[in-house]
Scaffold this motif. Structure first.
Motif, short mmCIF file in Angstrom:
data_model
loop_
_atom_site.label_atom_id
_atom_site.label_comp_id
_atom_site.label_asym_id
_atom_site.label_seq_id
_atom_site.Cartn_x
_atom_site.Cartn_y
_atom_site.Cartn_z
N VAL A 157 4.23 -1.42 8.72
CA VAL A 157 3.34 -0.38 8.21
C VAL A 157 2.45 0.12 9.34
CG1 VAL A 157 1.49 0.13 6.57
CG2 VAL A 157 3.33 -1.44 5.93
N LYS A 158 2.24 1.44 9.41
CA LYS A 158 1.30 2.03 10.34
C LYS A 158 0.38 2.94 9.53
CE LYS A 158 4.03 2.37 14.56
NZ LYS A 158 4.53 3.31 15.57
N LEU A 159 -0.90 2.83 9.75
CA LEU A 159 -1.85 3.73 9.12
C LEU A 159 -1.91 5.01 9.95
CD1 LEU A 159 -4.05 4.25 6.97
CD2 LEU A 159 -5.69 3.23 8.56
N LEU A 160 -1.58 6.14 9.32
CA LEU A 160 -1.62 7.42 10.02
C LEU A 160 -2.99 8.06 9.96
CD1 LEU A 160 1.77 9.02 8.92
CD2 LEU A 160 1.24 7.88 11.07
N ALA A 161 -3.63 8.00 8.80
CA ALA A 161 -4.92 8.66 8.65
C ALA A 161 -5.60 8.19 7.37
CB ALA A 161 -4.74 10.17 8.60
N LYS A 162 -6.90 8.33 7.34
CA LYS A 162 -7.70 8.18 6.13
C LYS A 162 -8.42 9.50 5.96
CE LYS A 162 -9.69 4.28 7.46
NZ LYS A 162 -10.54 3.08 7.41
N ASP A 163 -8.03 10.25 4.95
CA ASP A 163 -8.53 11.61 4.77
C ASP A 163 -9.60 11.67 3.71
OD1 ASP A 163 -6.52 12.49 6.55
OD2 ASP A 163 -5.09 12.63 4.92
N TYR A 200 9.15 5.95 6.10
CA TYR A 200 8.67 6.92 5.12
C TYR A 200 7.20 7.22 5.40
CZ TYR A 200 12.82 6.08 2.28
OH TYR A 200 14.11 5.99 1.83
N ARG A 201 6.81 8.39 5.02
CA ARG A 201 5.39 8.75 5.06
C ARG A 201 4.90 8.68 3.61
NH1 ARG A 201 2.72 14.28 7.55
NH2 ARG A 201 0.55 13.56 7.45
N MET A 214 -4.35 -3.01 -0.84
CA MET A 214 -2.90 -3.05 -0.66
C MET A 214 -2.53 -4.35 0.03
SD MET A 214 -2.19 -0.08 -1.93
CE MET A 214 -0.54 0.40 -1.49
N VAL A 215 -1.56 -5.08 -0.54
CA VAL A 215 -1.10 -6.34 0.03
C VAL A 215 0.42 -6.38 -0.01
CG1 VAL A 215 -3.17 -7.64 -0.60
CG2 VAL A 215 -1.25 -7.56 -2.17
N GLU A 216 1.00 -7.15 0.89
CA GLU A 216 2.44 -7.37 0.86
C GLU A 216 2.75 -8.43 -0.17
OE1 GLU A 216 4.50 -7.90 4.59
OE2 GLU A 216 2.89 -6.84 5.63
#
Length: 146
Positions: free
Chosen positions: A139-145, A114-115, A129-131
């Protein structure tokens, strides 16, 4: 008014990068009081075609607006802005609302990427954010906008 919804479309210059952003009011001296009181939300600038990998563009999306409501700060913040809206007694806890709900459930399917588009609005509060729990997710970080 309450209970109403709507969609707004704004012209974005073609050279503007896509992304997920927090919008909020900019009334002079009152921005912190307004955002701290929940007057903020998410705005998505769509990715230009071909700007993200096809597997990302094809992912189902989940939109999450996190708002930390620190009611104990509101009266002093409002006073700094010369306002009188927040006349409450200090509260010790800081509730976290997600899409306006306390402790919401977000449903996802196993073995599906999911995005997650997320924004966070608060005054003097940090979101970490924690598991947690028995589930495991990659989890993959796509961007920080924005």
């Amino acid at each position: 008014g309450p209970g109403n919804t709507g969609e707004w479309f704004f012209g974005i210059p073609p050279n503007h990068a896509g992304g997920t952003h927090l919008y909020h009011p900019h009334l002079h001296h009152a921005t912190s009081a307004q955002v701290g009181g929940g007057a903020a939300g998410m705005i998505i600038v769509e990715d230009p075609e071909g700007s993200v990998p096809p597997y990302v563009a094809a992912m189902p999306e989940k939109h999450l607006v996190f708002m930390a409501m620190d009611w104990s700060l509101q009266p002093s913040i409002e006073a700094l802005g010369l306002g009188k809206l927040w006349q409450t007694d200090p509260v010790e806890s800081i509730p976290m609302l997600v899409n306006g709900v306390s402790q919401p459930k977000v449903t996802i399917k196993p073995a599906t990427w999911y995005r997650f588009r997320m924004v966070f609005g608060a005054v003097e509060t940090v979101l970490q954010m924690v598991e947690a729990g028995p589930a495991f997710c990659s989890v993959k970080l796509l961007a920080k906008d924005g």
